[in-house]
Design a protein around this motif. Structure first.
Motif, PDB file in Angstrom:
ATOM      1  N   ILE A  50       1.018   8.952   9.017  1.00  0.00           N
ATOM      2  CA  ILE A  50       0.101   7.983   8.431  1.00  0.00           C
ATOM      3  C   ILE A  50       0.657   6.584   8.670  1.00  0.00           C
ATOM      4  N   ARG A 104      -4.330   4.534   6.005  1.00  0.00           N
ATOM      5  CA  ARG A 104      -5.140   5.177   4.977  1.00  0.00           C
ATOM      6  C   ARG A 104      -4.958   4.451   3.649  1.00  0.00           C
ATOM      7  N   GLN A 105      -5.960   4.558   2.786  1.00  0.00           N
ATOM      8  CA  GLN A 105      -5.860   3.988   1.449  1.00  0.00           C
ATOM      9  C   GLN A 105      -4.811   4.747   0.638  1.00  0.00           C
ATOM     10  N   GLN A 106      -4.260   4.075  -0.381  1.00  0.00           N
ATOM     11  CA  GLN A 106      -3.168   4.658  -1.157  1.00  0.00           C
ATOM     12  C   GLN A 106      -3.541   5.997  -1.774  1.00  0.00           C
ATOM     13  N   GLU A 107      -4.745   6.111  -2.318  1.00  0.00           N
ATOM     14  CA  GLU A 107      -5.134   7.382  -2.945  1.00  0.00           C
ATOM     15  C   GLU A 107      -5.212   8.508  -1.929  1.00  0.00           C
ATOM     16  N   GLU A 108      -5.666   8.181  -0.715  1.00  0.00           N
ATOM     17  CA  GLU A 108      -5.720   9.202   0.331  1.00  0.00           C
ATOM     18  C   GLU A 108      -4.316   9.593   0.769  1.00  0.00           C
ATOM     19  N   ARG A 147      -1.700   9.675  -1.125  1.00  0.00           N
ATOM     20  CA  ARG A 147      -1.172  10.587  -2.146  1.00  0.00           C
ATOM     21  C   ARG A 147      -1.752  11.984  -1.992  1.00  0.00           C
ATOM     22  N   ALA A 148      -3.047  12.063  -1.682  1.00  0.00           N
ATOM     23  CA  ALA A 148      -3.670  13.375  -1.480  1.00  0.00           C
ATOM     24  C   ALA A 148      -3.061  14.091  -0.279  1.00  0.00           C
ATOM     25  N   LEU A 149      -2.779  13.345   0.788  1.00  0.00           N
ATOM     26  CA  LEU A 149      -2.167  13.945   1.969  1.00  0.00           C
ATOM     27  C   LEU A 149      -0.736  14.392   1.680  1.00  0.00           C
TER      28      LEU A 149
END
Length: 209
Positions: free
Chosen positions: A55, A83-87, A89-91
């Motif tokens: 990322i 990628r955005q921060q929330e994405e 974290r999901a990754l």
């Protein structure tokens, strides 16, 4: 030290995708991603089953894409871009482990203690990094992950292979130890208390108990 808020990251030691290696960082020289791609080439030669997702975005994307193509890694190594921060974290919550192969550039540029490593440890990932700067203050070799030699694809491949082929129980132990270290030594609250004590001592000249 910089700090993170471990309580804002979900500690998820279970339910991860097997053999998924995640990396996060700018695609520039100090992050050492070219050595990660070369290490992945060695893993493929050794017959190790894995997938590596990176990322981040940066000036070296073209160089990395060329190396991935040259080493025949299009099925194993994927550059996901920014990628955005929330994405992010999901990754991270999908991954088996985290890698950041930091190096010292010829001009002396280097990481300090990357926040990306602190965040990965906060979600319970065992990590692989290098001995650059203060990273070994965070990543304890054999306790929270592995330390490889900077700029050495073979050393990096060895460290990754050891974690990929470790038992799930062993990886969970490393991840739990990493989370505990992030909470104990690198939480924002802890870092702020140390800074406050230092400033008060500097102003008053009297060490705090």
């Amino acid at each position: 030290h910089c700090g993170v808020a471990p309580q804002s990251f979900v500690f998820k030691p279970e339910g991860r995708e097997p053999r998924l290696v995640m990396a996060v960082g700018r695609l520039d020289e100090i992050k050492g991603f070219i050595y990660l791609v070369e290490a992945c080439g060695l893993l493929k030669q050794r017959g190790v089953d894995f997938r590596c997702e990176v990322i981040g975005e940066g000036s070296l994307r073209g160089q990395l894409e060329a190396a991935i193509d040259r080493l025949g890694l299009k099925e194993q190594v994927v550059l996901l871009g920014a990628r955005q921060q929330e994405e992010v974290r999901a990754l991270l919550n999908r991954a088996t482990m985290f890698v950041l192969p930091s190096v010292v550039t010829p001009t002396g540029d280097r990481d300090g203690i990357p926040v990306a490593l602190m965040e990965a440890m906060s979600v319970g990932l065992p990590v692989v990094s290098t001995q650059v700067s203060g990273i070994p203050e965070l990543v304890i070799d054999g306790e929270t992950g592995r330390i490889a030699h900077a700029g050495d694809p073979e050393s990096l491949a060895d460290a990754l292979q050891q974690l990929i082929e470790a038992t799930p129980t062993r990886r969970r132990e490393l991840g739990a130890a990493g989370r505990a270290r992030a909470e104990r030594e690198f939480s924002r609250d802890h870092v702020w208390r140390l800074l406050e004590a230092f400033l008060l001592e500097t102003v008053s000249g009297v060490p705090r108990p």
